[in-house]
Write a protein that holds these residues in place. Structure first.
Motif, mmCIF file in Angstrom:
data_model
loop_
_atom_site.group_PDB
_atom_site.id
_atom_site.type_symbol
_atom_site.label_atom_id
_atom_site.label_comp_id
_atom_site.label_asym_id
_atom_site.label_seq_id
_atom_site.Cartn_x
_atom_site.Cartn_y
_atom_site.Cartn_z
ATOM 1 N N ASN A 183 46.797 40.541 42.016
ATOM 2 C CA ASN A 183 45.561 41.316 42.180
ATOM 3 C C ASN A 183 45.610 42.653 41.445
ATOM 4 O OD1 ASN A 183 47.541 41.858 44.183
ATOM 5 N ND2 ASN A 183 46.063 43.102 45.310
ATOM 6 N N SER A 253 43.142 47.575 36.733
ATOM 7 C CA SER A 253 42.288 47.357 37.907
ATOM 8 C C SER A 253 43.094 46.765 39.051
ATOM 9 C CB SER A 253 41.122 46.424 37.566
ATOM 10 O OG SER A 253 41.602 45.118 37.262
ATOM 11 N N THR A 255 42.253 44.228 42.580
ATOM 12 C CA THR A 255 41.280 43.405 43.299
ATOM 13 C C THR A 255 41.768 43.225 44.732
ATOM 14 O OG1 THR A 255 40.725 42.220 41.268
ATOM 15 C CG2 THR A 255 40.052 41.213 43.352
ATOM 16 N N SER A 256 40.920 43.575 45.708
ATOM 17 C CA SER A 256 41.290 43.407 47.109
ATOM 18 C C SER A 256 41.153 41.933 47.485
ATOM 19 C CB SER A 256 40.394 44.263 48.003
ATOM 20 O OG SER A 256 39.086 43.695 48.081
ATOM 21 N N TYR A 257 41.657 41.573 48.656
ATOM 22 C CA TYR A 257 41.572 40.181 49.086
ATOM 23 C C TYR A 257 40.167 39.805 49.523
ATOM 24 C CZ TYR A 257 46.511 39.786 48.494
ATOM 25 O OH TYR A 257 47.757 39.752 47.931
ATOM 26 N N ARG A 258 39.276 40.781 49.522
ATOM 27 C CA ARG A 258 37.854 40.498 49.749
ATOM 28 C C ARG A 258 37.103 40.348 48.433
ATOM 29 N NH1 ARG A 258 36.455 44.942 54.519
ATOM 30 N NH2 ARG A 258 37.870 44.074 56.108
ATOM 31 N N GLY A 259 37.824 40.456 47.326
ATOM 32 C CA GLY A 259 37.201 40.296 46.028
ATOM 33 C C GLY A 259 36.646 41.576 45.435
ATOM 34 N N GLU A 260 36.880 42.705 46.099
ATOM 35 C CA GLU A 260 36.378 43.974 45.575
ATOM 36 C C GLU A 260 37.315 44.481 44.482
ATOM 37 O OE1 GLU A 260 36.560 46.056 49.215
ATOM 38 O OE2 GLU A 260 34.540 45.486 49.860
ATOM 39 N N VAL A 261 36.730 44.874 43.344
ATOM 40 C CA VAL A 261 37.512 45.314 42.192
ATOM 41 C C VAL A 261 37.403 46.826 42.039
ATOM 42 C CG1 VAL A 261 37.817 45.137 39.688
ATOM 43 C CG2 VAL A 261 37.163 43.105 41.013
ATOM 44 N N LYS A 262 38.550 47.476 41.942
ATOM 45 C CA LYS A 262 38.586 48.906 41.645
ATOM 46 C C LYS A 262 39.181 49.089 40.257
ATOM 47 C CE LYS A 262 40.412 53.415 43.052
ATOM 48 N NZ LYS A 262 39.134 54.086 42.771
ATOM 49 N N ASN A 263 38.407 49.693 39.351
ATOM 50 C CA ASN A 263 38.866 49.931 37.984
ATOM 51 C C ASN A 263 39.559 51.281 37.889
ATOM 52 O OD1 ASN A 263 37.911 47.546 36.607
ATOM 53 N ND2 ASN A 263 35.839 48.315 36.958
#
Length: 648
Positions: A183, A253, A255-263
């Motif tokens: 992730n 980046s 990616t959280s396990y909820r699918g949220e992406v932080k760049n």
């Protein structure tokens, strides 16, 4: 140095299936101890036999990344004894574990003697508020020793340090293994001209097991280089880290396990905001303070260019630079102004605010200095930058300003800033890239008019004119000492020269050519005989070739083009004839890169010599290296040519 904190998304109930790749101690062999010279580089004073780093999630420490380091080095000469002094840098919450270090020596019986670093000999040092270090010295170092050591660093930060394959000593084998949870995404770059011998990316689909979710994958990077030559530094180069072969990781980046992406790679618009709020420490809105601090007569100047020059001169002479670059934190320009000293940021932010206070157009420009490395342009990495200057536009003409050097004229930048493109920060519009170039031509003219007397003495005048960077460097030299001390140094540099009178013009007029006028006398140490040999290149002679390597795989960067002219008018006694003169010469560098000319004209008993060395480009590719090397070789040979006189 920016470290991004690791967000622990995994629970301690995760099962880590990390393969154990880290190198263990005890690999030194008798053959390594018997080695007396490295066959691929007989000049090497040491050679890295093997080094390895392995980064992976640490099951025993809540999956915080751990990197195991291993080094084994052969000491071939006492010049490399300092390699036994080990310093491990630790940033804030990083921790060092499992240090082990041994020295191996060959006994008279051909057996192996082992000395071990004890825990009591490992010291913890606080360097500053952010950095600590562990230090130890391997014992019993001798010519022929092998040192072997390992340690581990756990780091709660997402940053991955560069792995540098190349150093100033050769290496037989260097390897890196990195396991990164799927992730997290990194931009991975190979820097330098050497090719990888091993590049084996893979995916471990069972890197972790998350109860209730399933298996989690890791990207596994495995790199290696073998038989790595030492990096040889030489004159006229940028920071060696631009060219030393290494692998670099920049966090892209998460990616959280909820699918949220932080760049983490940002845009320049976002970077501009970060620069203003964090890097500039909100010191860009102090124009009211400087409006009160600048003399009113300066602010009332009607001509914009003259007003800008007066403001620049005021800030330039008000401050003394403390030698520190832009620290990116804790800038306090009001306090710095009152104390009349500051770092690069504080001085040039004061200049920026002063220009704004005078209603002049001004923007800040951030850059990386020549010894700091070339920043990436693919995406903003604002911590790449260690310097800030000011750009002003007056009557549609651009001026780049740096008020930290009292000997540079308005619009000229220090050589340290000439590192390619810089980033102009516009807080209202889009930021842009700008190319920094010298404003003035860097030129030296040396003119000597001498008369050779019957007593074997040269008498006459010497005029040295300098402009551009040659002038600023000379002004600094002249101003840093008394005239007597300066002339004493001049005479020491120019053997047998005695200065009878000296005058300097435009020492403080930075926009003008610096003129030095000498009345000189040069003793030949003996009266003239039947035959005399004279080298006419008395001043500013090229005696050493700056290019000595057998091969140079990185560019030659002069920073700026340069022009050196030497003129000699020599009158000889009437009762001597000229037997031989130096040979004329004309050579050119490829692609109009420069030229050298040597001309000699004889009229009766007067000899005129004209020598010109012009380097017309600032940067030469590695393909041009041998041409440059030969160019300077021919100059040195030409300037060895003598005038031979014979008595009539």
């Amino acid at each position: 140095m920016k470290k991004i904190a690791l967000l622990l998304l995994l629970s301690t109930s995760f099962i880590i299936a990390q393969k154990k790749k880290s190198t263990k101690m005890g690999l030194t062999t008798l053959d390594e101890l018997k080695m007396t010279v490295y066959d691929k580089d007989s000049t090497a004073t040491a050679v890295v036999l093997y080094e390895h780093a392995n980064r992976y999630p640490d099951k025993a420490n809540n999956e915080i990344p751990r990197t195991d380091y291993y080094y084994r080095i052969k000491i071939l000469d006492k010049a490399s004894f300092d390699l036994a002094n080990i310093v491990i840098g630790i940033y804030k919450d990083q921790r060092v574990k499992d240090i082990s270090a041994k020295t191996y020596n060959l006994t008279d019986l051909g057996t192996m003697d082992i000395s071990t670093v004890l825990e009591k000999d490992i010291f913890s040092i606080t360097e500053n508020k952010n950095w600590k270090s562990k230090k130890f010295t391997l014992p019993n170092i001798k010519k022929g020793s092998v040192i072997e050591y390992k340690y581990s660093i756990t780091s709660p930060y997402l940053s991955i340090d560069d792995w540098v394959f190349q150093s100033d000593i050769p290496k037989i084998k260097s390897e890196l293994d990195v396991s990164i949870l799927g992730n997290y995404q990194y931009n991975v770059k190979k820097i330098g001209y050497l090719k990888l011998d091993k590049n084996e990316p893979s995916v471990d689909k069972k890197c972790v097991y998350v109860p209730g979710i399933g298996n989690g994958a890791c990207a596994v990077y495995s790199y290696g280089m073998y038989n790595i030559p030492a990096f040889k530094e030489e004159d006229y180069m940028l920071s060696k880290k631009n060219y030393m072969s290494r692998i670099s990781f920049d966090l892209k980046s998460r990616t959280s396990y909820r699918g949220e992406v932080k760049n983490y790679t940002t845009t320049w618009k976002q970077a501009d905001k970060s620069l203003k709020e964090s890097f500039f420490n909100n010191q860009t809105s102090k124009k009211s303070f400087f409006k009160k601090s600048i003399p009113e007569a300066i602010l009332l100047t009607e001509n914009k260019l003259e007003k800008a020059k007066k403001i620049f001169s005021f800030i330039q002479n008000h401050y003394s630079w403390n030698g520190k670059f832009w620290t990116n934190e804790d800038a306090k320009i009001k306090q710095a102004f009152q104390e009349k000293t500051g770092d690069i940021g504080e001085i040039n932010l004061s200049l920026y605010n002063s220009l704004k206070a005078a209603n002049l157009d001004a923007n800040l420009v951030v850059l990386s200095t020549r010894n700091n490395g070339i920043p990436t342009k693919i995406f903003p990495v604002i911590y790449d930058y260690n310097y800030v200057i000011v750009k002003t536009v007056i009557d549609d003409k651009e001026y780049f300003l740096d008020a930290t050097d009292k000997f540079l004229p308005f619009g000229e930048l220090p050589v340290r800033t000439l590192n390619g493109e810089a980033r102009e920060i516009n807080f209202k519009e889009k930021s842009t890239w700008v190319l920094l170039k010298p404003k003035y031509k860097s030129l030296v003219n040396v003119v000597a008019k001498l008369n050779l007397t019957q007593e074997g003495v040269f008498e006459g005048n010497l005029i040295i004119n300098k402009s551009g960077y040659f002038a600023s460097n000379q002004r600094k030299k002249i101003s840093s000492r008394s005239e007597d001390d300066y002339l004493e140094d001049f005479e020491a540099k120019n053997i047998d020269v005695e200065v009878e009178d000296y005058n300097v013009k435009n020492l403080t007029n930075l926009d003008k050519t610096l003129n030095e006028l000498f009345k000189i006398r040069i003793e030949m140490n003996e009266e003239l005989g039947n035959k005399i040999r004279i080298n006419p290149f008395i001043f500013d002679r090229v005696s050493n070739n700056p290019f000595k390597l057998k091969e140079r795989n990185y560019p030659v960067d002069f920073a700026y083009s340069r022009y050196k002219n030497y003129y000699l008018n020599l009158e000889i006694p009437d009762n001597y004839k000229i037997v031989s003169l130096p040979k004329k010469k004309a050579i050119s560098l490829p692609n109009k890169g420069g030229k050298f000319t040597l001309n000699i004209v004889q009229r009766n008993n007067i000899i005129n010599i004209s020598s010109r060395i012009h380097i017309s480009k600032s940067i030469f590719s590695s393909e041009d290296y041998f041409a440059l090397k030969e160019f300077y070789k021919q100059i040195i040979l030409s300037e060895k040519g003598d005038i031979i006189l014979e008595k009539i």
